[in-house]
Design a protein around this motif. Structure first.
Motif, short mmCIF file in Angstrom:
data_model
loop_
_atom_site.label_atom_id
_atom_site.label_comp_id
_atom_site.label_asym_id
_atom_site.label_seq_id
_atom_site.Cartn_x
_atom_site.Cartn_y
_atom_site.Cartn_z
N GLY A 26 0.83 -1.20 0.00
CA GLY A 26 0.00 0.00 0.00
C GLY A 26 0.86 1.25 0.00
N GLY A 27 0.18 2.39 -0.05
CA GLY A 27 0.89 3.66 -0.12
C GLY A 27 1.84 3.87 1.05
N THR A 28 1.40 3.52 2.22
CA THR A 28 2.26 3.72 3.38
C THR A 28 3.54 2.93 3.25
N GLU A 29 3.44 1.67 2.85
CA GLU A 29 4.67 0.88 2.70
C GLU A 29 5.57 1.50 1.61
N VAL B 263 8.53 11.37 -5.97
CA VAL B 263 7.20 11.92 -6.24
C VAL B 263 6.16 10.96 -5.67
N ASP B 264 5.43 11.43 -4.68
CA ASP B 264 4.37 10.62 -4.11
C ASP B 264 3.12 10.78 -4.98
N ALA B 265 2.98 9.84 -5.92
CA ALA B 265 1.80 9.83 -6.79
C ALA B 265 0.88 8.68 -6.37
N ILE C 285 -2.00 1.29 -6.72
CA ILE C 285 -2.93 0.64 -7.63
C ILE C 285 -4.22 0.26 -6.90
N HIS C 286 -4.19 0.24 -5.56
CA HIS C 286 -5.45 -0.02 -4.84
C HIS C 286 -6.28 1.25 -4.62
N LYS C 287 -5.83 2.38 -5.19
CA LYS C 287 -6.69 3.57 -5.17
C LYS C 287 -7.29 3.73 -6.58
N TYR C 288 -6.82 4.74 -7.35
CA TYR C 288 -7.41 4.93 -8.67
C TYR C 288 -6.95 3.91 -9.72
C1 LIG Z 1 -3.29 7.21 0.41
C2 LIG Z 1 -2.01 7.95 0.32
C3 LIG Z 1 -0.85 7.46 0.94
C4 LIG Z 1 -0.86 6.27 1.87
O1 LIG Z 1 -1.40 5.15 1.26
P1 LIG Z 1 -2.14 3.96 2.02
O2 LIG Z 1 -2.47 3.03 0.91
O3 LIG Z 1 -3.33 4.53 2.72
O4 LIG Z 1 -1.17 3.36 2.97
C5 LIG Z 1 0.32 8.16 0.70
N1 LIG Z 1 0.34 9.27 -0.06
C6 LIG Z 1 -0.77 9.77 -0.63
C7 LIG Z 1 -0.68 11.01 -1.47
C8 LIG Z 1 -1.98 9.13 -0.45
O5 LIG Z 1 -3.10 9.61 -1.02
#
Ligand SMILES: *Cc1c(COP(=O)(O)O)cnc(C)c1O
Length: 486
Positions: free
Chosen positions: A102-105, A206-208, A242-245
């Motif tokens: 996930g994003g956090t990892e 870049v945090d996308a 990939i688990h978001k958009y």
């Molecule tokens: C959601 C998000 C994260 C963290 O992702 P998780 O999947 O919730 O762990 C990091 N950066 C951005 C910009 C996010 O929207």
């Protein structure tokens, strides 16, 4: 709604149907995300899509991505997801990476990678990031003993690049930019940051996480999107959820690096452990094969065409909602959001935005409140198309009610959020939340209700202010959970 809680593993197993039926009952008290009255947490495309993901997930349900040599199927899927994403984000042949949970990892790993990539003479590593960069980077700094240097936003709610230049020093291990930021949906000035990063020879992540699988399609549809990906010189890594958009099953994100020189600092290898030589590419040990499979499957199932169609729906709905918001007297957007994520605030003293949120929740909406500046959050999904009009009607009425009833600004969530957005009370919030968590996760509570979360229990301090805040905090928290149970 208090249900009895199970305290012991049953002596003998229960019938399958009974267990599953209990599971299903639990969700009755959850937020009803399928109707779309929620603006975060779930990226739901409908029952058919969910069913497809479940099938794909269950195909590799038991497999483990920890050892790439044991399950070559998973390594193949991972490599293909990485390659497809690298191409989507305009990476060249050298771009490589890993899937994460996930994003956090992904955020944690990027920071860890750059700590280890940095010159060993750096003993007090620092990361430079804007005040709106995701809080996961604070978590990374906290876990890995790194100093987060938060840069204020400029008037457009982007990271202030002049200040970035000033803050870079010999301890800087990387700069972090967002595309877009979670709180306001604003894309940082990635090109300018890339130049700064190159000049000072520091990596630029870049945090996308939000935009990685949406911005490329929004750009193809002709919307003005500043370059944020590997086309920008100086960008050394990108995270994309990939688990978001990307519409995959939860538990999947992608972390890409410009080349293997960076990625190799991510790997962990131990040769001394009695359990044998151990190597692990990411933060987790066991990695769910199902999440890999669902991510691989969704890219193939939707195809570029599918992603483009979703992007079209999302952007049209976003523009409709944003126009509707700015047409309501007293409301305005925070900055100029470019994707589907945005925040709006009040520019009228008579309209307390948190009170507006309270009124919306009474109408069955699940609302995310933010502070600095005080605003409400929106994140659009294709399903919001059907309820955009209802939302705007409810919003308009809520604003009118707040304007007509000044007392609403001193009640419920409005009172609590108003208080915690003020120093010195903010310092007490941490203590209060910690207490709340101790109750939530402590040995004696399964799920707290108003009785078990008694206010007396949590206020041992003598501070008058604290005694005022605590009941409000608890009340708002409980209201919140109640709203979720609609
Ligand atoms: C959601 C998000 C994260 C963290 O992702 P998780 O999947 O919730 O762990 C990091 N950066 C951005 C910009 C996010 O929207």
């Amino acid at each position: 709604m208090c249900q009895s809680s199970n305290k012991h593993i049953p002596l003998t197993g229960l019938p399958k149907d009974e267990v599953l039926s209990q599971l299903n009952q639990f969700s009755e008290t959850d937020v009803d995300f399928k109707k779309g009255r929620i603006w975060s947490l779930v990226y739901y495309l409908g029952e058919e899509h969910d069913q497809f993901l479940k099938e794909a997930y269950s195909t590799y349900f038991s497999q483990n991505g920890l050892n790439p040599l044991a399950f070559r199927s998973l390594k193949k899927m991972e490599s293909e997801v990485i390659r497809m994403t690298a191409n989507l984000l305009n990476g060249d042949q050298d771009v490589c990476g890993t899937m994460t949970s996930g994003g956090t990892e992904s955020c944690l790993l990027a920071v860890k990678t750059y700590r280890d990539y940095a010159h060993p003479s750096i003993k007090k590593p620092e990361i430079i990031l804007s005040s709106s960069a995701h809080v996961a980077f604070d978590k990374a700094a906290h876990y890995f003993n790194i100093k987060p240097v938060r840069i204020p936003l400029d008037q457009d709610y982007r990271m202030n690049t002049q200040l970035v230049k000033k803050k870079i020093n010999r301890n800087t291990i990387c700069i972090i930019a967002s595309a877009p930021s979670y709180p306001h949906g604003i894309i940082d000035s990635i090109t300018a940051l890339g130049e700064i990063a190159q000049k000072h020879r520091v990596p630029l992540h870049v945090d996308a996480c939000l935009g990685g699988y949406l911005l490329p399609f929004v750009e193809r549809l002709g919307y003005p999107i500043p370059k944020f990906d590997f086309r920008v010189p100086g960008v050394t890594s990108i995270s994309a959820d990939i688990h978001k958009y990307g519409y995959a099953a939860k538990g999947a994100s992608v972390l890409l690096y410009r080349n293997i020189d960076y990625l190799q600092s991510q790997f962990f290898i131990s040769e001394d452990w009695p359990g044998g030589v151990f190597a692990s590419p990411t933060l987790l040990g066991t990695r769910s094969g199902g999440a890999f499979a669902a991510a691989w499957a969704v890219l193939h199932y939707l195809g570029e065409q599918g992603y483009l169609e979703k992007a079209q729906d999302i952007m049209q709905t976003t523009q409709k909602i944003q126009k509707g918001i700015t047409a309501i007297q007293g409301l305005e957007l925070v900055g100029e959001p470019m994707m589907s994520v945005f925040a709006f605030t009040s520019n009228d003293k008579k309209v307390n935005i948190y009170a507006v949120a309270d009124r919306l929740e009474l109408r069955g909406w699940h609302i995310d409140r933010q502070h600095k500046p005080e605003c409400l959050h929106g994140m659009v999904m294709p399903s919001h198309k059907q309820i955009a009009d209802q939302y705007l009607t409810d919003l308009k009425q809520s604003v009118a009610e707040v304007r007509a009833n000044p007392s609403y600004s001193y009640q419920n969530g409005a009172a609590m959020y108003g208080m915690i957005s003020r120093v010195p009370l903010r310092h007490m919030v941490k203590k209060q939340i910690l207490m709340m968590y101790k109750q939530l996760y402590g040995a004696h509570t399964i799920f707290p209700d108003e009785q078990s979360m008694s206010i007396e229990k949590t206020t041992k301090q003598k501070s008058g202010l604290l005694n005022k805040v605590t009941p409000l905090l608890l009340k708002a928290f409980l209201n919140h959970t109640k709203n979720k149970r609609r």
